[in-house]
Write a protein that holds these residues in place. Structure first.
Motif, PDB file in Angstrom:
ATOM      1  N   ALA A 343      13.822  20.212  -1.479  1.00  0.00           N
ATOM      2  CA  ALA A 343      13.650  20.954  -2.727  1.00  0.00           C
ATOM      3  C   ALA A 343      12.841  20.140  -3.733  1.00  0.00           C
ATOM      4  N   ALA A 344      13.053  18.828  -3.781  1.00  0.00           N
ATOM      5  CA  ALA A 344      12.299  17.975  -4.698  1.00  0.00           C
ATOM      6  C   ALA A 344      10.813  17.970  -4.344  1.00  0.00           C
ATOM      7  N   ILE A 345      10.489  17.943  -3.059  1.00  0.00           N
ATOM      8  CA  ILE A 345       9.088  18.033  -2.653  1.00  0.00           C
ATOM      9  C   ILE A 345       8.492  19.343  -3.155  1.00  0.00           C
ATOM     10  N   GLY A 346       9.230  20.433  -2.988  1.00  0.00           N
ATOM     11  CA  GLY A 346       8.751  21.727  -3.455  1.00  0.00           C
ATOM     12  C   GLY A 346       8.595  21.793  -4.956  1.00  0.00           C
ATOM     13  N   ASP A 347       9.455  21.076  -5.698  1.00  0.00           N
ATOM     14  CA  ASP A 347       9.345  21.038  -7.159  1.00  0.00           C
ATOM     15  C   ASP A 347       8.033  20.399  -7.612  1.00  0.00           C
ATOM     16  N   VAL A 348       7.672  19.305  -6.963  1.00  0.00           N
ATOM     17  CA  VAL A 348       6.578  18.463  -7.442  1.00  0.00           C
ATOM     18  C   VAL A 348       5.221  18.916  -6.900  1.00  0.00           C
ATOM     19  N   ALA A 349       5.163  19.253  -5.621  1.00  0.00           N
ATOM     20  CA  ALA A 349       3.885  19.582  -4.991  1.00  0.00           C
ATOM     21  C   ALA A 349       3.422  20.979  -5.408  1.00  0.00           C
TER      22      ALA A 349
END
Length: 422
Positions: A343-349
Motif C-alpha cells: 500500500a505504501a508503494i501505491g501511495d508514493v508511486a
C-alpha cells in the motif's frame, strides 16, 4: 473500453476484484504444496545432508521470482496485465509433474525455477490489477485481501499436503493439489479475468494527493533508482520487504527440519509450518484496512520488531506449544508488514509508473527468498539450525530500527490530518 465508463473503488469493481482474490489464492497454493513436503523429500528420498545444498531449491525459486517480478511490472505496462497473468499460468503447467516424477534433485531445482517465474508473473500482476481497480482510498484493504488470499492458501495447502504426505507418502498425492490449482488458475485467468490497465490511466488523469511530488513520467532506470535507493519511503519499503521474505525463505527451508529434529511427527511439523502463513494470511484482512486508518509507517515498524521477537523465541524453544506460540507471533508481525508495504508503494508511486515501482519493490522483496536460503544454509552448516534463526532475528531488529529512523508516513489521509494539526 472508454475511461468514461470506468469507475475506481472496491464496490464498483467487486466482481472482478473478488475473482482476482480467488486467482491469487490459487497462486499461493502452488507454493503451499511444497513447503512441508520438499524439505522432508530432500532428506528421506534424495538423502541430502548439507543445508546449503538442500536450500538450493529456495535459492533458485527466490532468484527467478525476484527477477520475474521486475519484468512483470514493465510488461504489464507495455502489453497489459491480463496477458502477463495468463503467461504465468502457462509457465506453471509442468511444475507438478516435475515434482512427482523427479529422479534426482536437479529436477526439483528446475521445477522451482519455473515456479518462481510463475509466482513472479501471476502474483505481481494480481497485485497491480487490484491496485488499479480500487484507486487511492482503499489500497491497504485491497492489499490485505490479496495477500490474505495468497498466504492463506499457502497455509491451507501446506497443512493439507502434510496430512496427505503422512497418510499416502511424500509422492505423488500431495503434488496433485498443485496440478488442480494450475488448471483452475489458467481457466479463470483466460475466460473470466478482464484487463485493468485503463483503470490506472483513469487514476493518472485525476489530481492526486500522494507523497511523491516528482515527475509523473520516469524512465525504467529512474524508477529503479527511486524505489531502491533515493526515495526514502520506497527504498525503506524495499529493504523491509527483503528482510521479511528472508525470514519466510529461511522458514520454508529450515523450520521443518528444526521442528522434526526433536522427533515431532510429520503431521505436527506440517501444522507448525502452516500456522505462520495462516496467521499471516488471516491477519492481513485486519492490518490492511487498519493501515488505511492509522497510516503505514508505524504498523510496518512494529511488524518488523514483532518478527524479530518471534524468531528469537523460535530459536530458544523446543516444544510444540512454544513453537506454535512463536509461529503465531511471527505470522502476526508479518501480517502487519506485508499488505502495508504494498500500500505504501501505491501511495508514493504515480499511476504512470506505479506498476514498474511495484515490480522493483517485489524484485528486492523476493530476493529475500534467496538471501534466506544462502544465510540460513551457510549459518546452519557452519554452526546449527538455531544459529540461523538467531541471524534472521538480528536482521529483523535492524530493519525495524532503520524504518523508524528513515521512513515517513505515506498514507494521504494521515498526511493531511498531520498537516492540519501542525
Amino acid at each position: 473500453m472508454s475511461t468514461t465508463t470506468l469507475r475506481l473503488g472496491l464496490r464498483a469493481n467487486l466482481a472482478q476484484f473478488s475473482l482476482l482474490v480467488v486467482v491469487n489464492a490459487l497462486v499461493g497454493g502452488m507454493v503451499g504444496q511444497e513447503q512441508t513436503v520438499l524439505p522432508l523429500l530432500a532428506e528421506q528420498e534424495f538423502h541430502l545432508t548439507g543445508y546449503t545444498f538442500l536450500l538450493s531449491y529456495v535459492l533458485v525459486f527466490g532468484l527467478s521470482k525476484a527477477a520475474t517480478n521486475y519484468f512483470a511490472g514493465t510488461w504489464s505496462d507495455r502489453f497489459g496485465r491480463r496477458p502477463v497473468l495468463i503467461a504465468g499460468w502457462l509457465i506453471a503447467i509442468p511444475v507438478p509433474a516435475m515434482l512427482i516424477f523427479a529422479p534426482n534433485w536437479s529436477w526439483i531445482v528446475a521445477a522451482n525455477l519455473l515456479l518462481g517465474i510463475n509466482q513472479g508473473l501471476t502474483w505481481s500482476t494480481t497485485v497491480i490489477m487490484k491496485v488499479d481497480l480500487v484507486g487511492p482510498r482503499q489500497r491497504g484493504l485491497a492489499m490485505g485481501f490479496n495477500e490474505a488470499a495468497g498466504y492463506g492458501a499457502v497455509a491451507v495447502t501446506s497443512a493439507l499436503a502434510g496430512y496427505l504426505a503422512e497418510h499416502f507418502g511424500l509422492r505423488p498425492i500431495p503434488f496433485l493439489l498443485g496440478a488442480a490449482y494450475v488448471v483452475l488458475g489458467l481457466v479463470l485467468s483466460t475466460l473470466a479475468v478482464r484487463e485493468t490497465r485503463e483503470h490506472a490511466r483513469l487514476e493518472a488523469a485525476r489530481p492526486t494527493h500522494g507523497s511523491d511530488d516528482g515527475p509523473t513520467e520516469l524512465t525504467n532506470r529512474h524508477v529503479f533508482t527511486r524505489t531502491t535507493l533515493t526515495e526514502p519511503a520506497l527504498s525503506s519499503a524495499s529493504q523491509a520487504g527483503l528482510v521479511n521474505n528472508l525470514n519466510f525463505g529461511l522458514s520454508w527451508g529450515l523450520f521443518p527440519l528444526l521442528f522434526a529434529s526433536t522427533g515431532l511427527p510429520v503431521g505436527q511439523v506440517g501444522l507448525l509450518v502452516a500456522l505462520y502463513p495462516a496467521v499471516w494470511g488471516a491477519g492481513q484482512l485486519a492490518t490492511g484496512a487498519l493501515s488505511d486508518r492509522w497510516g503505514r509507517k508505524h504498523l510496518i515498524t512494529v511488524g518488523m520488531l514483532t518478527q524479530a521477537a518471534a524468531l528469537a523465541l523460535i530459536a530458544v524453544a523446543g516444544t510444540f506449544p512454544m513453537w506454535a506460540l512463536a509461529t503465531v507471533l511471527l505470522g502476526a508481525g508479518t501480517a502487519m508488514v506485508y499488505p502495508t508495504l504494498l500500500a505504501a508503494i501505491g501511495d508514493v508511486a504515480h499511476p504512470s509508473w506505479r506498476a514498474r515501482s511495484v515490480g522493483v519493490y517485489r524484485l528486492w522483496r523476493d530476493s529475500g527468498y534467496a538471501a534466506g536460503a544462502v544465510l540460513g544454509g551457510i549459518v546452519a552448516d557452519l554452526i546449527d539450525l538455531r544459529a540461523a534463526v538467531w541471524a534472521a532475528a538480528a536482521l529483523s531488529l535492524a530493519s525495524g530500527i532503520s524504518l523508524a529512523l528513515r521512513m515517513y508516513e505515506t498514507h494521504p489521509r494521515t498526511q493531511r490530518t498531520t498537516e492540519s494539526t501542525t
